[in-house]
Scaffold this active site. Sequence first.
Site, PDB file in Angstrom:
ATOM      1  N   ALA A  22       9.692  54.927  36.923  1.00  0.00           N
ATOM      2  CA  ALA A  22       8.709  53.894  36.622  1.00  0.00           C
ATOM      3  C   ALA A  22       7.762  53.668  37.798  1.00  0.00           C
ATOM      4  O   ALA A  22       6.532  53.625  37.624  1.00  0.00           O
ATOM      5  CB  ALA A  22       9.417  52.595  36.246  1.00  0.00           C
ATOM      6  N   ARG A 106      17.013  64.529  35.979  1.00  0.00           N
ATOM      7  CA  ARG A 106      16.277  63.358  36.473  1.00  0.00           C
ATOM      8  C   ARG A 106      15.661  63.621  37.844  1.00  0.00           C
ATOM      9  O   ARG A 106      14.514  63.213  38.125  1.00  0.00           O
ATOM     10  CB  ARG A 106      17.212  62.147  36.531  1.00  0.00           C
ATOM     11  CG  ARG A 106      16.533  60.853  36.941  1.00  0.00           C
ATOM     12  CD  ARG A 106      17.517  59.688  36.910  1.00  0.00           C
ATOM     13  NE  ARG A 106      17.920  59.389  35.545  1.00  0.00           N
ATOM     14  CZ  ARG A 106      17.277  58.543  34.750  1.00  0.00           C
ATOM     15  NH1 ARG A 106      16.191  57.925  35.182  1.00  0.00           N
ATOM     16  NH2 ARG A 106      17.723  58.305  33.534  1.00  0.00           N
ATOM     17  N   TYR A 209      23.269  69.350  26.665  1.00  0.00           N
ATOM     18  CA  TYR A 209      22.126  70.270  26.605  1.00  0.00           C
ATOM     19  C   TYR A 209      21.980  70.969  27.957  1.00  0.00           C
ATOM     20  O   TYR A 209      22.435  70.454  28.986  1.00  0.00           O
ATOM     21  CB  TYR A 209      20.827  69.550  26.217  1.00  0.00           C
ATOM     22  CG  TYR A 209      20.534  68.273  26.955  1.00  0.00           C
ATOM     23  CD1 TYR A 209      19.905  68.282  28.205  1.00  0.00           C
ATOM     24  CD2 TYR A 209      20.861  67.035  26.400  1.00  0.00           C
ATOM     25  CE1 TYR A 209      19.613  67.098  28.862  1.00  0.00           C
ATOM     26  CE2 TYR A 209      20.578  65.848  27.053  1.00  0.00           C
ATOM     27  CZ  TYR A 209      19.945  65.891  28.291  1.00  0.00           C
ATOM     28  OH  TYR A 209      19.669  64.719  28.943  1.00  0.00           O
ATOM     29  N   ASP A 289      12.736  49.702  33.401  1.00  0.00           N
ATOM     30  CA  ASP A 289      14.014  49.007  33.249  1.00  0.00           C
ATOM     31  C   ASP A 289      13.980  47.573  33.765  1.00  0.00           C
ATOM     32  O   ASP A 289      14.784  46.738  33.349  1.00  0.00           O
ATOM     33  CB  ASP A 289      15.126  49.774  33.969  1.00  0.00           C
ATOM     34  CG  ASP A 289      15.629  50.971  33.185  1.00  0.00           C
ATOM     35  OD1 ASP A 289      15.231  51.117  32.004  1.00  0.00           O
ATOM     36  OD2 ASP A 289      16.408  51.757  33.742  1.00  0.00           O
TER      37      ASP A 289
END
Length: 391
Positions: A22, A106, A209, A289
């Site tokens: 963010a 990430r 995945y 968040d």
Amino acid sequence: MSMTARDALAGRRALVLGAGVAGLTAACALRHFGAGVDILEQAPAIAEVGAGLQISPNGVRVLRALGIDPAEAGDPSAAVELRDREGRLVTRLDLPQSPGFYLCHRADLVGALERAARRAEAHVQLLQSVREVALTPQGAEVVTAVGSTHHTPLLIGADGLHSVLRRVLDGGAEPFFTGQVAWRALIPGDGGAPVAQVFMGPGRHLVSYPLRGGALRNIVAVQERTAWAAEGWNHPDDPDNLREVFAGFGGPVRGWLDQVRAVYLWGLFRHPVAGQWTDGQGRAALLGDAAHPTLPFMAQGANMALEDAFSLARNLAASPDAPAAALRRYATDRAPRVRAIVAKANANARNYHLRGPLAPLAHGALRLASALAPGAALGRYRWIYDYDVTA
């Protein structure tokens, strides 16, 4: 985009709390429209922990608008497969390849955003744990744990679940334990196809995945239970606990779990969406968040943060001389959408965990619907994926 729009915030400055997805996206977006940006990050380096995440088309559009190739962050995803606990295919959702879905570590997404922020000359200050935030007539004052004080006309709270700025703007809201815990792990890759697979069982499910071209495999496994677990990403657990909970699962699951050497457990808590995203006077705003934590069952946490960041910067650029109105418009634009996505994520948790006769009935209905109307299941989420905050 015209040069006027690109320079709309020239001469304006903002301070961003947090250098995660963010915060870094906010920095890139504000610089995109000409603002000067400083970022305070509490860590000694921008080295995001965590494992896999998925970027859907609504997030991909933001990356591309900011000049970031999503291939820097991950690999295109071909499909999502829903399977029962024995590993039998229930339905397959083939994913459109333009603008595409991406499977990302990430750390790779954060790395791509950090490089873009530094190219854009955003200024990152590390080891700046925020101790106190106060709003002033001129903007905001931030005091860090090392005793430094920062003054800014605009403060952006991208500081996550335990946001210091959210406590100032929205007060304290107690989260509650959902009765679910999640394990996450990475194992060596098996060269599998770029497909996200969801294995559904009674009171539990497992998502897996490949990452980094198949060099790694991401595993997230969720169980309903009454025993409380702490919130947060980095609480080590015994891999045998994970293996025991999913011992009845078939297909490739057992082989994957046999390879787990390190696993982290966290409790899933539901947090309310912030009621107050801005201070009302154009001095401060929340995003990501800090404003709207979500459960991971729609894979939209990072995507909502990407959208928030671009929306905030775009609204400020549209009204550079009226920041209070711009931030109110940002909050008004974003709140209904993120509330709907958070609600859908909450519902999906139940859908994956059906018990007794409901599970085969529901799986049979999915198989039939997939045969009669291929693509219909994915179409239910077009309101999420077709959204373009950059338009």
